[in-house]
Design a protein around this motif. Structure first.
Motif, PDB file in Angstrom:
ATOM      1  N   LYS A  17     -12.175  -9.775  14.978  1.00 26.78           N
ATOM      2  CA  LYS A  17     -12.824  -8.681  14.260  1.00 26.78           C
ATOM      3  C   LYS A  17     -12.018  -7.403  14.486  1.00 26.78           C
ATOM      4  O   LYS A  17     -11.308  -7.263  15.477  1.00 26.78           O
ATOM      5  N   GLU A  30     -17.833  -2.874  17.125  1.00 26.44           N
ATOM      6  CA  GLU A  30     -19.097  -2.887  16.386  1.00 26.44           C
ATOM      7  C   GLU A  30     -19.190  -4.122  15.488  1.00 26.44           C
ATOM      8  O   GLU A  30     -20.232  -4.772  15.424  1.00 26.44           O
ATOM      9  N   ASP A  31     -18.081  -4.445  14.793  1.00 23.88           N
ATOM     10  CA  ASP A  31     -18.061  -5.641  13.934  1.00 23.88           C
ATOM     11  C   ASP A  31     -18.274  -6.915  14.748  1.00 23.88           C
ATOM     12  O   ASP A  31     -18.981  -7.822  14.329  1.00 23.88           O
ATOM     13  N   THR A  60     -21.957  -7.124  15.844  1.00 24.62           N
ATOM     14  CA  THR A  60     -22.769  -7.494  14.675  1.00 24.62           C
ATOM     15  C   THR A  60     -22.592  -8.976  14.352  1.00 24.62           C
ATOM     16  O   THR A  60     -23.564  -9.681  14.093  1.00 24.62           O
ATOM     17  N   TYR A  61     -21.372  -9.453  14.404  1.00 23.22           N
ATOM     18  CA  TYR A  61     -21.081 -10.866  14.146  1.00 23.22           C
ATOM     19  C   TYR A  61     -21.853 -11.767  15.115  1.00 23.22           C
ATOM     20  O   TYR A  61     -22.434 -12.777  14.725  1.00 23.22           O
ATOM     21  N   LYS A  91     -24.580 -11.059  16.816  1.00 26.23           N
ATOM     22  CA  LYS A  91     -26.034 -10.929  16.681  1.00 26.23           C
ATOM     23  C   LYS A  91     -26.558 -11.821  15.563  1.00 26.23           C
ATOM     24  O   LYS A  91     -27.713 -12.201  15.580  1.00 26.23           O
ATOM     25  N   ASN A  92     -25.703 -12.132  14.594  1.00 21.82           N
ATOM     26  CA  ASN A  92     -26.143 -12.932  13.432  1.00 21.82           C
ATOM     27  C   ASN A  92     -25.975 -14.416  13.626  1.00 21.82           C
ATOM     28  O   ASN A  92     -25.424 -14.950  14.436  1.00 21.82           O
TER      29      ASN A  92
END
Length: 106
Positions: free
Chosen positions: A94, A98-99, A102-103, A105-106
């Motif tokens: 990434k 932050e990316d 987020t990755y 967490k999903n």
């Protein structure tokens, strides 16, 4: 090492090469026992060689075996090296911390 919302962030500095890859692998392997997803932040790494790439690949394989989420963040030089050997997707590369979070967490 920093823990953000149940995601561990390992930040490394300097070089990830033949001289430091054993130390890197030992550190990361010891922390896989936490069973939390993690980000390997290489944005402060100056140099990444084939030994460093090998250590990242071994870490990725271990995570897949343990069904543990992980992502790698790198500066432009590190990202270019990873993409050059077509490991970007395999290492969940990434462009920012932050990316990566987020990755995971999903």
């Amino acid at each position: 090492m920093d823990v953000k919302t149940n995601i561990i962030v390992f930040t490394f500095k300097g070089q990830l090469d033949a001289f430091s890859e054993k130390q890197f692998k030992t550190f990361v392997t010891n922390n896989l026992k936490n069973e939390l997803p993690f980000v390997i932040d290489l944005s402060k790494i100056d140099f990444l060689d084939s030994s460093g790439l090998g250590a990242l690949v071994q870490t990725a394989k271990e995570c897949k075996k343990l069904k543990l989420g992980f992502s790698v963040v790198g500066n432009s030089r590190v990202a270019q090296t990873i993409k050059l050997v077509r490991l970007g997707e395999f290492l969940n590369l990434k462009s920012s911390l932050e990316d990566a979070i987020t990755y995971l967490k999903n």
